[in-house]
Scaffold this motif. Sequence first.
Motif, PDB file in Angstrom:
ATOM      1  N   LYS A   3       0.811  -1.216   0.000  1.00 48.73           N
ATOM      2  CA  LYS A   3       0.000   0.000   0.000  1.00 48.73           C
ATOM      3  C   LYS A   3       0.852   1.278   0.000  1.00 48.73           C
ATOM      4  O   LYS A   3       0.565   2.235  -0.723  1.00 48.73           O
ATOM      5  N   LYS A   4       1.952   1.268   0.776  1.00 44.72           N
ATOM      6  CA  LYS A   4       2.813   2.451   0.861  1.00 44.72           C
ATOM      7  C   LYS A   4       3.491   2.733  -0.484  1.00 44.72           C
ATOM      8  O   LYS A   4       3.557   3.879  -0.944  1.00 44.72           O
ATOM      9  N   GLN A   5       3.993   1.681  -1.129  1.00 44.48           N
ATOM     10  CA  GLN A   5       4.639   1.837  -2.421  1.00 44.48           C
ATOM     11  C   GLN A   5       3.658   2.366  -3.466  1.00 44.48           C
ATOM     12  O   GLN A   5       3.990   3.189  -4.309  1.00 44.48           O
ATOM     13  N   LYS A   6       2.431   1.880  -3.406  1.00 46.06           N
ATOM     14  CA  LYS A   6       1.390   2.301  -4.340  1.00 46.06           C
ATOM     15  C   LYS A   6       1.098   3.794  -4.174  1.00 46.06           C
ATOM     16  O   LYS A   6       0.970   4.535  -5.163  1.00 46.06           O
ATOM     17  N   MET A   7       1.024   4.262  -2.909  1.00 49.99           N
ATOM     18  CA  MET A   7       0.770   5.683  -2.652  1.00 49.99           C
ATOM     19  C   MET A   7       1.917   6.554  -3.164  1.00 49.99           C
ATOM     20  O   MET A   7       1.705   7.609  -3.764  1.00 49.99           O
ATOM     21  N   THR A  11       1.622   9.497  -6.022  1.00 51.60           N
ATOM     22  CA  THR A  11       2.005  10.895  -5.783  1.00 51.60           C
ATOM     23  C   THR A  11       3.077  11.339  -6.771  1.00 51.60           C
ATOM     24  O   THR A  11       3.072  12.482  -7.228  1.00 51.60           O
ATOM     25  N   ALA A  12       3.991  10.443  -7.130  1.00 50.22           N
ATOM     26  CA  ALA A  12       5.026  10.770  -8.107  1.00 50.22           C
ATOM     27  C   ALA A  12       4.386  11.019  -9.472  1.00 50.22           C
ATOM     28  O   ALA A  12       4.779  11.946 -10.187  1.00 50.22           O
ATOM     29  N   LYS A  13       3.413  10.194  -9.825  1.00 53.55           N
ATOM     30  CA  LYS A  13       2.711  10.379 -11.100  1.00 53.55           C
ATOM     31  C   LYS A  13       2.002  11.729 -11.141  1.00 53.55           C
ATOM     32  O   LYS A  13       2.031  12.438 -12.142  1.00 53.55           O
ATOM     33  N   ARG A  14       1.358  12.091 -10.032  1.00 52.01           N
ATOM     34  CA  ARG A  14       0.651  13.368  -9.973  1.00 52.01           C
ATOM     35  C   ARG A  14       1.616  14.540 -10.100  1.00 52.01           C
ATOM     36  O   ARG A  14       1.340  15.522 -10.792  1.00 52.01           O
ATOM     37  N   ALA A  15       2.750  14.430  -9.415  1.00 52.41           N
ATOM     38  CA  ALA A  15       3.745  15.503  -9.472  1.00 52.41           C
ATOM     39  C   ALA A  15       4.278  15.663 -10.902  1.00 52.41           C
ATOM     40  O   ALA A  15       4.433  16.781 -11.398  1.00 52.41           O
ATOM     41  N   LYS A  16       4.528  14.544 -11.569  1.00 50.88           N
ATOM     42  CA  LYS A  16       5.026  14.584 -12.945  1.00 50.88           C
ATOM     43  C   LYS A  16       3.970  15.190 -13.860  1.00 50.88           C
ATOM     44  O   LYS A  16       4.278  16.001 -14.742  1.00 50.88           O
TER      45      LYS A  16
END
Length: 71
Positions: A3-7, A11-16
Amino acid sequence: MNKKQKMIKMTAKRAKARLNKHTPPTIKKYVSKAERAENLAKLEAEELAAQSATATEVSIDTSEADATPAS
């Protein structure tokens, strides 16, 4: 993937995506009549200086040609 890795991945995808979405502003600053007149005066002064410089070079070239004796 836990779950932590997925979050973290989301968030990285959103930032990109936010970075990709950003475009620099294309709105140009308003130029007042006084500023336009000032810029025009500068351009005319530069053109006049360039013309006088070429005229001086031409007159120097012709005076050198006249000073050379004909063989």
